[in-house]
Design a protein around this motif. Structure first.
Motif, PDB file in Angstrom:
ATOM      1  N   SER A   1       0.849  -1.194   0.000  1.00 27.91           N
ATOM      2  CA  SER A   1       0.000   0.000   0.000  1.00 27.91           C
ATOM      3  C   SER A   1       0.878   1.236   0.000  1.00 27.91           C
ATOM      4  CB  SER A   1      -0.935   0.011   1.228  1.00 27.91           C
ATOM      5  OG  SER A   1      -0.180   0.021   2.423  1.00 27.91           O
TER       6      SER A   1
ATOM      7  N   GLY B   1       1.709   5.197   1.225  1.00 25.40           N
ATOM      8  CA  GLY B   1       1.539   6.003   2.418  1.00 25.40           C
ATOM      9  C   GLY B   1       2.654   5.766   3.406  1.00 25.40           C
TER      10      GLY B   1
ATOM     11  N   ASP C   1      -5.187   1.218   4.254  1.00 22.30           N
ATOM     12  CA  ASP C   1      -4.761   1.922   3.046  1.00 22.30           C
ATOM     13  C   ASP C   1      -5.395   3.313   2.997  1.00 22.30           C
ATOM     14  OD1 ASP C   1      -7.403   1.522   2.353  1.00 22.30           O
ATOM     15  OD2 ASP C   1      -6.987  -0.151   1.020  1.00 22.30           O
ATOM     16  N   SER C   2      -5.228   3.998   1.878  1.00 22.61           N
ATOM     17  CA  SER C   2      -5.711   5.377   1.762  1.00 22.61           C
ATOM     18  C   SER C   2      -7.230   5.475   1.804  1.00 22.61           C
ATOM     19  CB  SER C   2      -5.199   6.003   0.456  1.00 22.61           C
ATOM     20  OG  SER C   2      -5.607   5.229  -0.666  1.00 22.61           O
ATOM     21  N   THR C   3      -7.926   4.371   1.532  1.00 22.52           N
ATOM     22  CA  THR C   3      -9.389   4.381   1.566  1.00 22.52           C
ATOM     23  C   THR C   3      -9.961   3.999   2.922  1.00 22.52           C
ATOM     24  OG1 THR C   3      -9.505   2.078   0.792  1.00 22.52           O
ATOM     25  CG2 THR C   3      -9.448   3.822  -0.891  1.00 22.52           C
TER      26      THR C   3
END
Length: 305
Positions: A111, A113, A138-140
């Motif tokens: 992922s 970030g 993750d970013s979501t």
């Protein structure tokens, strides 16, 4: 399994790696058995506090009429306890170096970030600091496969050893709360923010946590502040002030390896503490302590989530 795999692969590098690598790798592989055994004991004995993810401190709508202020003189930490914190943090960080590298690589590859997340927490005397954890989402906002593995094994909290080395937290102390939660604490329990928060802390010897069933329509945060907090803020100020490096080590060893993880402490303070408001375990007549009776309180230690 990771430690055994490292030991098995170490001989394959002999003759191909520098001599210092042949010496270093076996020591790291052997050292990893320490954290592996520690995490196994914590998991088997159920020593980790289970907290619901449904409660987000950032969404807490609390009465901020008395905001938490930084104290001028936080409770001091004894030299023996600080020495124990440094020894434990340095030892576990060194022994866990391969786990840290593997977790970092797994997060990077699966992922995008930062590897670590910085969680704001209230430290000794109301001072704010950031508690470090491995990123598991993750970013979501969905949990990654690596993040799920880290959380299930307890490895997502391994970077907190850096907080322990820095002195942000200590081995045994009250829970490190989010600033929004700390500001919503009832006044009679705010004394805990004078103490340095711990990685491990006391709870009453009964199953209790945020995952408890709530009545329909009840306010989860109100339940946490009115019901859960008195069970988390168990020991009183005398308990933490009286801890030495030796007594901390004994309590930690008893938590991990004793057949009975509960311990009894005595207090003569009956006003303004969690011990006076929560459940106590009187075992009959108590010998006098000064001009007042010493009342026993039984508690168990748990790894704060």
């Amino acid at each position: 399994m990771i430690a055994l795999l490292s030991l098995a692969l170490t001989p394959l590098g002999q003759g191909y790696l520098p001599q210092w690598c042949d010496t270093l790798l076996p020591s790291i592989a052997l050292g990893m058995s320490g954290p592996a055994a520690l995490l196994t004991v914590i998991h088997i004995r159920g020593l980790r506090e289970r907290r619901s993810e449904g409660l987000r401190p950032e969404t807490l709508m609390a009465d901020r009429s008395e905001p938490l202020t930084e104290a001028e003189s936080p409770a001091p930490l004894r030299l023996g306890r600080r020495a124990l914190d440094v020894i434990v943090s340095v030892s576990l960080l060194w022994m866990s170096i391969l786990i840290l590298v593997a977790a970092t690589a797994g997060i990077r590859m699966t992922s995008s970030g930062p590897v670590l997340v910085r969680r704001p927490r209230v430290g000794a005397g109301g001072r704010l600091f950031h508690l470090y954890d491995f990123r598991t989402q993750d970013s979501t906002g969905n949990r990654t496969r690596v993040g799920t593995l880290l959380q299930e094994t307890g490895l997502e909290a391994l970077p907190r050893l850096w907080n322990l080395l820095r002195g942000d937290v200590t081995l045994l102390g009250p829970p490190a709360e989010h600033p929004a939660v700390a500001e919503a604490y009832p006044e009679k329990y705010r004394w805990v923010f004078a103490c340095r928060p711990g990685i491990v802390g006391p709870l009453w010897n009964e199953p209790f946590g945020l995952e408890a069933d709530l009545p329909a329509g009840s306010d989860a945060w109100r339940h946490y502040l009115d019901i859960v907090v008195p069970h988390r803020v168990t020991a009183n100020r005398d308990f933490y002030d009286g801890l030495s490096g030796l007594s901390t080590g004994r309590l930690m060893a008893r938590m991990l390896f004793s057949s009975n993880s509960f311990t009894t402490y005595f207090t003569t303070d009956h006003q303004g503490t969690a011990a006076s408001d929560a459940k106590s375990f009187d075992t009959g007549p108590n010998p006098p302590h000064g001009h007042r009776l010493a009342h026993p309180h039984q508690l168990c230690l748990t790894v704060w989530q």
